[in-house]
Motif scaffolding. Structure first.
Motif, short mmCIF file in Angstrom:
data_model
loop_
_atom_site.label_atom_id
_atom_site.label_comp_id
_atom_site.label_asym_id
_atom_site.label_seq_id
_atom_site.Cartn_x
_atom_site.Cartn_y
_atom_site.Cartn_z
N SER A 38 0.30 12.02 -45.29
CA SER A 38 0.50 13.24 -46.38
C SER A 38 2.04 13.22 -46.33
O SER A 38 2.24 13.75 -47.47
CB SER A 38 -0.03 14.86 -45.60
N LYS A 39 2.83 12.86 -45.43
CA LYS A 39 4.28 13.05 -45.64
C LYS A 39 4.76 11.48 -46.31
O LYS A 39 6.26 11.71 -46.42
CB LYS A 39 4.82 13.42 -44.49
N ASN A 40 3.99 10.49 -46.50
CA ASN A 40 4.51 9.25 -46.86
C ASN A 40 5.65 8.73 -46.25
O ASN A 40 6.63 8.40 -46.74
CB ASN A 40 5.16 9.58 -48.50
N SER A 87 -2.73 11.68 -40.01
CA SER A 87 -3.02 12.69 -41.13
C SER A 87 -1.44 12.99 -41.87
O SER A 87 -1.13 12.75 -42.75
CB SER A 87 -3.45 13.75 -40.89
N LYS A 88 -0.56 13.40 -41.01
CA LYS A 88 0.88 13.58 -40.98
C LYS A 88 1.71 12.36 -41.85
O LYS A 88 2.27 12.33 -42.67
CB LYS A 88 1.69 14.19 -40.09
N LEU A 89 1.32 11.02 -41.05
CA LEU A 89 2.04 9.81 -41.57
C LEU A 89 1.67 9.69 -43.16
O LEU A 89 2.42 9.69 -43.91
CB LEU A 89 1.44 8.61 -40.79
N GLY A 125 9.07 9.65 -38.82
CA GLY A 125 8.89 11.13 -38.26
C GLY A 125 8.15 11.15 -36.79
O GLY A 125 7.85 10.23 -36.36
N PHE A 126 8.40 12.15 -36.30
CA PHE A 126 7.84 12.51 -35.10
C PHE A 126 6.60 13.67 -35.24
O PHE A 126 6.89 14.54 -36.11
CB PHE A 126 8.92 12.95 -34.08
N SER A 127 5.60 13.56 -34.48
CA SER A 127 4.74 14.55 -34.70
C SER A 127 4.27 15.01 -33.37
O SER A 127 3.82 14.43 -32.29
CB SER A 127 3.27 13.51 -35.13
N ILE A 157 15.28 9.02 -39.76
CA ILE A 157 14.37 9.43 -38.72
C ILE A 157 14.43 11.07 -38.40
O ILE A 157 15.53 11.57 -38.02
CB ILE A 157 14.92 8.60 -37.32
N CYS A 158 13.12 11.82 -38.65
CA CYS A 158 13.26 13.06 -38.51
C CYS A 158 12.72 13.49 -36.81
O CYS A 158 11.71 13.36 -36.95
CB CYS A 158 12.36 13.83 -39.34
N CYS A 159 13.36 13.71 -36.20
CA CYS A 159 13.11 14.13 -34.72
C CYS A 159 13.30 15.64 -34.65
O CYS A 159 12.63 16.05 -33.62
CB CYS A 159 14.01 13.73 -33.85
N ALA A 160 13.85 16.47 -35.64
CA ALA A 160 14.42 17.60 -35.08
C ALA A 160 12.98 18.31 -35.00
O ALA A 160 12.00 18.12 -36.00
CB ALA A 160 15.10 17.98 -36.23
N ALA A 161 12.54 19.41 -34.48
CA ALA A 161 11.68 20.39 -34.20
C ALA A 161 12.15 21.49 -35.52
O ALA A 161 12.85 22.49 -35.11
CB ALA A 161 11.38 20.85 -33.06
N1 CTP Z 1 9.61 18.17 -40.26
C1 CTP Z 1 10.44 18.26 -41.15
N2 CTP Z 1 10.64 19.73 -41.69
C2 CTP Z 1 9.79 20.54 -41.43
C3 CTP Z 1 8.78 20.39 -40.67
C4 CTP Z 1 8.64 19.24 -39.94
O1 CTP Z 1 11.26 17.50 -41.50
N3 CTP Z 1 10.07 21.75 -42.12
C5 CTP Z 1 9.23 17.03 -39.63
C6 CTP Z 1 9.56 16.84 -38.29
O2 CTP Z 1 11.05 16.64 -37.91
C7 CTP Z 1 8.76 15.79 -37.82
C8 CTP Z 1 7.58 15.73 -38.73
O3 CTP Z 1 7.93 16.50 -39.89
O4 CTP Z 1 9.29 14.57 -37.95
C9 CTP Z 1 6.48 16.44 -38.20
O5 CTP Z 1 6.83 17.88 -37.51
P1 CTP Z 1 5.55 18.47 -36.76
O6 CTP Z 1 6.30 19.81 -36.30
O7 CTP Z 1 4.89 17.69 -35.75
O8 CTP Z 1 4.70 19.05 -37.92
P2 CTP Z 1 4.67 19.89 -39.15
O9 CTP Z 1 4.84 18.93 -40.36
O10 CTP Z 1 5.33 21.05 -38.83
O11 CTP Z 1 3.08 20.60 -38.80
P3 CTP Z 1 2.36 21.16 -37.94
O12 CTP Z 1 3.44 22.09 -37.43
O13 CTP Z 1 1.33 21.87 -38.75
O14 CTP Z 1 1.85 20.43 -36.79
#
Ligand code: CTP
Length: 478
Positions: A416-418, A412-414, A398-400, A339-343
Motif C-alpha cells: 500500500s505504501k509502494n 500489506s504496508k509494503l 520502511g519499518f513496520s 529509509i523511514c525508521c521513525a515512529a
Molecule cells: N510512517 C511515516 N509517516 C507516518 C506514519 C508512518 O513515514 N505518518 C512510516 C514509518 O516510519 C514506517 C512505516 O511508515 O517506516 C510504517 O509505520 P507503522 O507505524 O508501522 O505503520 P502505520 O503506517 O503508522 O500504520 P499502523 O499504525 O496502522 O500500523
C-alpha cells in the motif's frame, strides 16, 4: 593471460573499464602489459569490482593494496603467546601499514618494550600516566588515530575489562576511548576460554561489533589440550590484510549515494506543557546512519527528540512534529535512498470542551469538572507520500511496527505504501523500543527473510548489504 588482464576482462574488458574510469583505453592496455595498476587508480578499480561483485582477492597480492594508507594499533597483552606478536609486527612492517604498539604491564613480563621499539622502529607505549606522553593527551590520540586496533594476544583479563568498561591502564583506556574497528585475537588456557564469565564477555563484545580471530584448538604451553591456542602470526596477518581490503572496498561502496533516514519518535503538543509521543529511542535509525556513513554514503538523518548521541554522519536535522519531519525530508530530496525508521505520530490531537468552546492552545489547559475531548487530525504519512510522489528515491525502505500478524501486516504496508523493502518487527511488550537488540524480518514483494535476534548494529550491517543489492538491481534494470 596475466593477472591484471584477467581482472580487466572480468570487469567488462578494456573499453568498458576505460569508459567507467574515464581514462584512455591505451592506459588500460599498458596496465595489462605491465601486469600492474597504478596506485592512483587502485581505489577506482576496487570500487568497480565491488559494484560488479567481482572478487578481487586473487588479483592483488597484499603489497599492492597497501598503497592505500592504513593506520593500525597493536595492543600486546601478557601471556605465553606474547612473543608471537613480534612476528606479527615483523610481517606488518613489510607492508605500508602505519603501526603503533601498546604493551600492557603483563606483556612486559614476557617481552620487553625495547625489543618492540627496535622491531617497529618507533616508540612502544606502555604507560597511561606518562608525564611526557600525556602532555599531548596521548591515550586519546592513540585511541583516535588508528583505523584498526588489534589486541593480540588478547587475554581473558582484557576481554573482561573491555566488556565491563574498565579503564585502569593504557590499553583498556584506549579501547574505551576509540571509534576504530577492534579485533581481538584471544589466547588462553582452554578452561579459562570456556569459563562462563569469559564466554559471556566474548558474546557481549561480539554483540557490540568487536571482531574475533577465533583461538585454535591443540596442545597448550601449559600442558593441557583444547581450545585457546593463539593462531599462527601469519594467519592473523592474513586475516588483518583481508579485513583491510574488505573495509577499504566497503568504505567506498556507497560513494556518491545520498541517503535520507528518519529516526526516533515525533512529538505532538497538546498545550504548552503536554504532548503525545511514543517510546522510539532512535537507536536503530542511528545505527543504520553510522553503518551507511562508514560505507561512504552521504547520510542525512531527520530525527525526532532522542536521548542518545547523534551518529557520525553528514548531517542530523532535529525536528519535533510529524509535519516538521515531513517538510525536512522533502527538502532533502532528491536522494538515492529513503529509509523511514521513525515512529511517526499518526495524529495531532486538538483538545475540545464538550460544548466545543474554543481552547486557547497557547495557554496551559486548566483542570475543570468538565470532560475534555480531542479532535484527531491526521499527520502526513511521510513514507507513503514520498514513495508515491515523483520525488521518489530509487530505493525506499520502511519499518513496520506490529504487535500481531507481523509478516502479513508488514507486507500489506509494503504494497500500500509502494516501498521496496519493509523491515517488520514485533513491538509487543516493549520488545524493541529502547532496546539494543532487534529481531526483524526483511519483507519484499515476493519473499521474505527472517533474521535471528541480534544487535541493532548488526541489523544495520545486514540492511546495508541489502541496500547495496537493491541499488545494483536498480542499476541493472535501469
Ligand atoms: N510512517 C511515516 N509517516 C507516518 C506514519 C508512518 O513515514 N505518518 C512510516 C514509518 O516510519 C514506517 C512505516 O511508515 O517506516 C510504517 O509505520 P507503522 O507505524 O508501522 O505503520 P502505520 O503506517 O503508522 O500504520 P499502523 O499504525 O496502522 O500500523
Amino acid at each position: 593471460m596475466n593477472n591484471i588482464s584477467k581482472l580487466i576482462s572480468l570487469l567488462g574488458g578494456t573499453g568498458a573499464v576505460a569508459e567507467k574510469l574515464k581514462i584512455r583505453p591505451s592506459a588500460i592496455s599498458n596496465w595489462k602489459k605491465l601486469d600492474k595498476i597504478p596506485s592512483t587508480k587502485l581505489e577506482a578499480i576496487l570500487e568497480l569490482s565491488s559494484y560488479l561483485d567481482v572478487n578481487i582477492e586473487n588479483f592483488f597480492p597484499s603489497k599492492k593494496l597497501n598503497n592505500l594508507k592504513f593506520k593500525m594499533l597493536l595492543i600486546i597483552c601478557g601471556g605465553i603467546a606474547s612473543y608471537k606478536s613480534l612476528e606479527i609486527i615483523r610481517l606488518i612492517k613489510k607492508t605500508d601499514i602505519e603501526l603503533d604498539v601498546v604493551m600492557t604491564k603483563s606483556a612486559q613480563k614476557f617481552i620487553t618494550p625495547l625489543l618492540v621499539t627496535s622491531l617497529n622502529e618507533k616508540k612502544c607505549y606502555i604507560d597511561l600516566f606518562s608525564v611526557e606522553d600525556e602532555t599531548k593527551m596521548n591515550h586519546i590520540k592513540l585511541a583516535r588515530n588508528p583505523d584498526l586496533i588489534l589486541v593480540a594476544p588478547a587475554t581473558a583479563n582484557i576481554m573482561a575489562k573491555f566488556a565491563n568498561g574498565l579503564a585502569d591502564d593504557l590499553a583498556s583506556t584506549i579501547l574505551l576511548a576509540s571509534f576504530s574497528k577492534i579485533i581481538f585475537a584471544p589466547s588462553m588456557n582452554p578452561i579459562m576460554w570456556n569459563n562462563l564469565a569469559t564466554q559471556e564477555n566474548y558474546k557481549t563484545l561480539l554483540d557490540r561489533g568487536i571482531k574475533f580471530i577465533e583461538p585454535d584448538t591443540g596442545d597448550m604451553a601449559c600442558g593441557e589440550n583444547g581450545i585457546g591456542r593463539f593462531p599462527e602470526p601469519k594467519t592473523i596477518y592474513e586475516f588483518i590484510l583481508s579485513y583491510i581490503k574488505e573495509s577499504q572496498m566497503l568504505s567506498s561502496q556507497f560513494k556518491n549515494i545520498s541517503i535520507v533516514i528518519t529516526a526516533g519518535p515525533t512529538v505532538e503538543a497538546i498545550d504548552p506543557v503536554r504532548f503525545i509521543s511514543n517510546n522510539s529511542s532512535g537507536k536503530q535509525g542511528f545505527e543504520i546512519a553510522s553503518e551507511l556513513t562508514k560505507r561512504g554514503a552521504k547520510v542525512t538523518v531527520i530525527s525526532g527528540p532522542v536521548n542518545i548521541p547523534f551518529p557520525n554522519c553528514e548531517n542530523v536535522i532535529e525536528v519535533k512534529t510529524a509535519q516538521e519531519m515531513f517538510n525536512n525530508v522533502t527538502q532533502q530530496l532528491p536522494a538515492d535512498v529513503l529509509i523511514c525508521c521513525a515512529a511517526v505520530a499518526d495524529w495531532k490531537l486538538i483538545p475540545k470542551t464538550s460544548t466545543n468552546n474554543i481552547i486557547d492552545l497557547n495557554n496551559k489547559i486548566k483542570k475543570t469538572n468538565k470532560n475534555l475531548f480531542f479532535e484527531t487530525i491526521k499527520n502526513p504519512d511521510i513514507l507513503e507520500t514520498i514513495a508515491k510522489s515523483n520525488l521518489r528515491p530509487k530505493i525506499v525502505i520502511g519499518f513496520s511496527a506490529e504487535t500481531d500478524n507481523i509478516k502479513k501486516n508488514a507486507h500489506s504496508k509494503l504494497i500500500s505504501k509502494n516501498v521496496d523493502l519493509m523491515i517488520a518487527n514485533d513491538v509487543s511488550n516493549n520488545k524493541v523500543f529502547g532496546e539494543d537488540y532487534n529481531e526483524v524480518c526483511f519483507i519484499y514483494k515476493d519473499n521474505y527473510e527472517q533474521l535471528e535476534k541480534q544487535s541493532k548494529k548488526s541489523v544495520a550491517y545486514h540492511l546495508a548489504n541489502k541496500i547495496n543489492d537493491l541499488l545494483v538491481n536498480f542499476k541493472k534494470e535501469a
